[in-house]
Design an enzyme around this catalytic site. Structure first.
Site, PDB file in Angstrom:
ATOM      1  CE  LYS A  23       0.563  34.628  -5.059  1.00 31.54           C
ATOM      2  NZ  LYS A  23      -0.234  33.426  -4.730  1.00 31.54           N
TER       3      LYS A  23
ATOM      4  CG  ASP B 146      -4.524  35.844 -11.216  1.00 34.48           C
ATOM      5  OD1 ASP B 146      -4.812  34.738 -11.698  1.00 34.48           O
ATOM      6  OD2 ASP B 146      -4.938  36.231 -10.100  1.00 34.48           O
TER       7      ASP B 146
ATOM      8  NE  ARG C 230      -3.151   0.563  -0.752  1.00 32.67           N
ATOM      9  CZ  ARG C 230      -3.498   0.611  -2.021  1.00 32.67           C
ATOM     10  NH1 ARG C 230      -3.239   1.689  -2.744  1.00 32.67           N
ATOM     11  NH2 ARG C 230      -4.086  -0.413  -2.608  1.00 32.67           N
TER      12      ARG C 230
ATOM     13  CE  LYS D  22      -3.494  27.814  -6.034  1.00 34.69           C
ATOM     14  NZ  LYS D  22      -4.523  28.285  -7.003  1.00 34.69           N
TER      15      LYS D  22
ATOM     16  CD  GLU E 175      -1.778  37.652  -8.013  1.00 36.70           C
ATOM     17  OE1 GLU E 175      -2.077  36.457  -8.074  1.00 36.70           O
ATOM     18  OE2 GLU E 175      -2.050  38.383  -7.041  1.00 36.70           O
TER      19      GLU E 175
END
Length: 303
Positions: A182, A232, A115, A150, A211
């Site tokens: 950002k 973006d 597994r 992510k 960004e």
């Protein structure tokens, strides 16, 4: 094949050993742990062979963990090592039913390792398969598909390795190697220029990406000295116009030599070539790692 070739730049063996230890601790309990079913039904002296098999078409990755999983299980239980013979490499496109490796040795080790090695290899292969679809769609456009941060906590190195196996490109590995300015950083610093200046003052060695949601924001970031622009959620016509304006600035007196441009947000595979056609260098796709389904792999004992 005695062992699968690593996709450059490979995986740190120390990281592989650590993640396998953690995964086995989850499954077996603290070292040395136990597999109550296998240890009750299979004698330690029993030997056999199992095939690692693809149950679906896709791209394999993560085969490099197989030997480490079996090695650690054998060591925990004081059993002989398992011999692994690979018939596929990380990055190979495979079809359903393809045997990827043969594992021969103590059955206790093979079944206990099953597994953990499947979880890691199936996950990595799913990421590689998703990435290959994007890489194939972008072939010939000059643009490359990028991953993002992510990722599954604890598995970033494996998932980004799988992106490379699938034909994609890694962006930054974390918060430490590339600065990403950002909107919240702009608010905190007071302006784009202020944010860039602060990063350059404290970390002069890193590239700075900014960004931008609009063409005006992109031009402001360019004026402030950004190395890399993240464009973006721009509609395709706006994105194309922004790319054109940035490219006009490249090489002009007092302008930058080259600015790398990345499109992100609301990207889908059916739009990939359209977005690449705007002239961006990269398309970043969080779904490569946060939403890719696993590639179904199985370990079948044959004797």
């Amino acid at each position: 094949m005695n062992s699968p070739s690593l996709i450059e730049p490979g995986l740190d063996p120390r990281w592989v050993a650590d993640i396998v230890t953690r995964a086995l601790d989850e499954d077996l309990g603290p070292t040395p742990g136990r597999d109550v079913t296998t240890q009750a039904t299979v004698p330690p002296s029993g030997t056999g062979t199992a095939h690692l098999v693809a149950r679906a078409d896709g791209v394999v990755a993560g085969l490099v963990v197989v030997e480490e999983v079996t090695r650690q299980v054998a060591e925990r239980f004081g059993l002989a090592p398992v011999a692994v013979t690979f018939t596929a490499q990380d990055g190979d496109a495979v079809t359903r039913g393809r045997v990827l490796a043969a594992l021969t040795g103590p059955v206790q080790v093979i079944l206990t390792a099953e597994r953990t090695l499947l979880n890691l290899a199936s996950r990595a292969s799913g990421v590689a398969t998703a990435t290959r679809a994007w890489a194939r769609e972008l072939d010939g456009t000059g643009a490359q598909v990028l991953d993002t941060r992510k990722t599954t906590p604890g598995l970033r190195a494996l998932e980004k390795y799988a992106v490379r196996a699938g034909g994609g490109t890694n962006k930054r590995m974390g918060l430490y190697d590339v600065a990403m300015v950002k909107d919240n950083h702009v608010v905190a610093a007071g302006s784009v220029a202020g944010a860039i200046e602060a990063v350059r003052r404290m970390f002069p060695d890193v590239l700075i990406q900014v960004e931008a949601d609009t063409t005006d924001q992109a031009m402001e970031a360019l004026d402030a000295g950004a190395d890399f622009l993240l464009l973006d959620n721009m509609p395709t016509p706006v994105l194309a116009d922004t790319v054109r304006r940035v490219r006009e600035r490249e090489g002009a007196p007092g302008g930058p030599a080259k600015i790398e441009l990345e499109a992100t947000g609301n990207l889908t595979l059916d739009r990939a070539r359209e977005v690449a056609g705007t002239g961006v260098d990269y398309l970043s796709v969080g779904a490569l790692t946060h939403s890719a389904p696993i590639l179904d792999l199985a370990l079948d004992l044959i004797g």
